[in-house]
Design a protein around this motif. Structure first.
Motif, short mmCIF file in Angstrom:
data_model
loop_
_atom_site.label_atom_id
_atom_site.label_comp_id
_atom_site.label_asym_id
_atom_site.label_seq_id
_atom_site.Cartn_x
_atom_site.Cartn_y
_atom_site.Cartn_z
N ASP B 8 0.85 -1.20 0.00
CA ASP B 8 0.00 0.00 0.00
C ASP B 8 0.88 1.24 0.00
O ASP B 8 1.33 1.70 1.04
N ALA B 9 1.12 1.78 -1.17
CA ALA B 9 1.99 2.96 -1.30
C ALA B 9 1.19 4.20 -1.65
O ALA B 9 1.72 5.16 -2.22
N ARG B 10 -0.09 4.20 -1.29
CA ARG B 10 -0.89 5.40 -1.55
C ARG B 10 -0.36 6.56 -0.71
O ARG B 10 -0.04 6.39 0.47
N SER B 12 2.45 8.01 -0.95
CA SER B 12 3.88 7.92 -0.67
C SER B 12 4.67 8.77 -1.65
O SER B 12 4.77 8.45 -2.83
N GLU B 20 9.04 1.26 -2.64
CA GLU B 20 8.31 0.34 -1.76
C GLU B 20 8.24 -1.05 -2.40
O GLU B 20 8.39 -2.07 -1.73
#
Lengths: 378, 76
Positions: B8-10, B12, B20
Motif C-alpha cells: 500500500d503505497a498510496r 507515498s 516500496e
C-alpha cells in the motif's frame, strides 16, 4: 492504574515518553497512570550526526547523551531490551528475565543497516550508519588521493537525503583539497530519477550536471566484486569504483522478526491511527512501521506527538482524536555550507527552495538543539 | 487468481511506490505476486519499466478512483 509501556529509546520512544509524562502529570502523581520506557542502551545517539563524523565536522563523542538525562523523572526507565512479545496477554519479556505488563504498548525499536544483504557490499563499501563505519569513512575520505567514487543506495534505507548529502559534501570536500580534477563521481539510485521526491530530483539533477557528477538511475546493487572493483546491478549494468560509498539497505530489528510481528522487521501499521494492524492497544512509530513514508527522525517525532496526545486520552478520557497525516521534514545539506529542506505529508509533495547558508547554519544549530527536542522542550 | 501481498503505497512521496515495491520484492519468494496500490500517476510507467528491466512479470495494471493497481510476479 493505566500502564503505558514504550519499547525502544530512540527519537520516537524518548519524545513519546516525555510527551506522555507531561500530559499525564496529574495521573502519574496520583498513581492512576505510569509510563515505562525499555531501551537496549543507556546512551542515546544523535544518528544524523554520523554524516558529520564522516567529514570530520563532529567527534563521535558529541553524538551521545545519557538516556536518563533526557527523560522526565517520573518515567520508569530500564536498560532491558525486550526479547519476546506476548500481545495476547499484554506483556513483554526482557533480557533480564523480567516481565513487563501494559495496558497500552508502543513499539519503536527502529531499524538497522544490513550491508551484508548485498554480497560484497560490507567488505568493499564505506557508509555512515554506525559510529565505526562513519569513522572509517572519514579515514577513507582523508586518505583518498583520487580516482573513481561510486555511490550506491540500497532499499529501504534510513534518512532519504543521505545519498544526495554524501555526494554534495564529498564534492565540496575534494574541492577544498584541490583534488576535483583527479576525482570522478558516479551516483546511482534505485528508481528512475536521482531522488525519490520528484521535486528534490528536479532540483538536484542540474546541480549534479553543474558539478560533473555522472548519474545512473534504476540501479539496485546485486553484488560487489572487490577484486575487479565493480558493482553489478539487478538491472544488468556495472559501475566501476576506486572508493565505494554506500547507503546500505535496512531492516527492522531482529526481535520484531523473531516474534513474527512483521516481515523484515517492519510492523504492519495503520497509517492514520498508528495502531498495529489487528491490535487496539498496540501502537507503532518511527522506522518500525511498514508505512510508505521516510524512515527519518522527523517522522518518528511527528508520529510521537500524535501518539502522545492519543495515548494520553486513551489513558484518561477514552477515544483517540488525532490522526497522523504523514508529516515529514528533512534538511538537505547541499555541500559544506549550504542547505535546503523538504517538508511533505501524505497529500502534499515538498517544494524545495534553493539552498542557502542560513538553512545550513540552522541545521548545524539543530544538531545541538536535538537534545532539547527529544526532551520535549522544542 | 491467488492472493497477492498488498504493497500500500498510496500517498507515498518518499520513498515512493517503486521503492516500496523494490523493498517488498526483496522480501518476497520467487513466484510470489505483489499488488502495489499507488496514487502517483508516474508509477503506472515507472513500475512496468523497472519490472521489464529486471525481468520480473507485470501481471496486470488498472486504475480505479485515482488509485493505480499494479500486480507483479517475482520471477527470479
Amino acid at each position: 492504574m493505566k500502564r503505558i509501556l514504550i519499547v525502544g529509546g530512540g527519537t520516537g520512544g524518548t519524545i513519546l515518553a516525555n510527551n506522555l509524562a507531561r500530559r499525564l502529570r496529574h495521573e502519574i502523581d496520583s498513581a492512576r497512570a505510569s509510563v515505562t520506557l525499555l531501551s537496549a542502551s543507556a546512551r542515546h545517539m544523535y544518528q544524523p550526526g554520523l554524516l558529520y563524523v564522516a567529514f570530520g565536522k563532529m567527534a563521535p563523542s558529541e553524538l551521545y547523551v545519557d538516556q536518563k538525562t533526557l527523560l522526565d523523572p517520573t518515567i520508569h526507565f530500564h536498560v532491558d531490551p525486550v526479547e519476546s512479545f506476548d500481545l495476547d496477554h499484554n506483556e513483554v519479556k526482557a533480557k533480564s528475565g523480567k516481565t513487563y505488563g501494559y495496558d497500552y504498548l508502543a513499539i519503536c525499536t527502529g531499524s538497522r543497516p544490513v550491508p551484508a544483504s548485498v554480497p560484497g557490499l560490507m567488505e568493499n563499501a564505506h557508509h555512515v550508519y554506525t559510529e565505526d563505519a562513519a569513522v572509517k569513512t572519514a579515514e577513507a575520505l582523508r586518505t583518498f588521493e583520487g580516482g573513481r567514487i561510486a555511490i550506491v543506495t540500497g532499499v529501504p534505507h534510513k534518512c532519504p537525503m543521505v545519498p544526495l548529502e554524501l555526494t554534495f559534501m564529498m564534492y565540496d570536500y575534494f574541492k577544498d583539497r584541490e583534488l576535483l580534477d583527479k576525482v570522478s563521481f558516479t551516483y546511482t539510485y534505485p528508481i528512475g530519477r536521482i531522488h525519490s521526491l520528484e521535486n528534490v530530483a528536479k532540483w538536484a539533477a542540474p546541480e549534479f550536471d553543474r558539478m560533473g557528477v555522472r548519474y545512473e538511475t534504476l540501479f539496485n546493487a546485486k553484488e560487489v566484486d572487490g577484486v575487479q572493483k565493480r558493482v553489478h546491478s539487478e538491472e544488468g549494468s556495472v559501475v566501476e569504483f576506486d572508493l565505494l560509498i554506500a547507503v546500505p539497505p535496512h531492516k527492522g530489528m531482529e526481535v520484531i522478526e523473531q516474534n513474527k510481528l512483521g516481515t523484515s522487521g517492519w510492523i504492519p501499521t495503520n497509517r492514520a491511527t498508528l495502531a498495529m494492524e489487528g491490535r487496539e492497544n498496540v501502537f507503532v512509530l518511527g522506522d518500525t512501521t511498514n508505512l510508505p513514508i521516510s524512515k527519518a527522525g522527523s517522522t518518528a517525532h511527528y508520529e510521537a506527538e500524535v501518539l502522545g496526545e492519543n495515548l494520553a486520552r486513551l489513558a484518561t478520557q477514552g477515544g483517540a482524536m488525532r490522526t497522523y497525516e504523514g508529516k515529514v521534514f528533512c534538511f538537505i545539506e547541499a555541500g559544506k555550507d549550504r542547505a535546503t529542506y523538504a517538508s511533505f505529508d501524505y497529500k502534499n509533495p515538498p517544494q524545495p527552495r534553493p539552498p542557502t547558508r542560513a538553512i545550513h547554519w540552522f541545521k548545524l544549530a539543530y544538531n545541538r538543539l536535538y537534545w532539547n527536542s527529544v526532551r520535549g522542550l522544542l | 487468481m491467488s492472493e497477492a501481498t498488498i504493497v500500500d503505497a498510496r500517498g507515498s512521496f518518499c520513498p515512493g511506490p517503486l521503492m516500496e515495491l523494490i523493498a517488498a520484492m526483496k522480501a518476497a519468494r520467487v513466484g510470489e505476486e505483489l499488488e502495489v496500490l499507488s496514487t502517483d500517476r508516474g508509477s503506472a510507467e515507472d513500475i512496468p519499466e523497472w519490472i521489464k528491466k529486471v525481468g520480473h512479470t507485470l501481471v496486470s495494471s488498472s486504475e480505479e478512483g485515482g488509485v493505480y493497481h499494479l500486480r507483479v510476479r517475482k520471477a527470479k
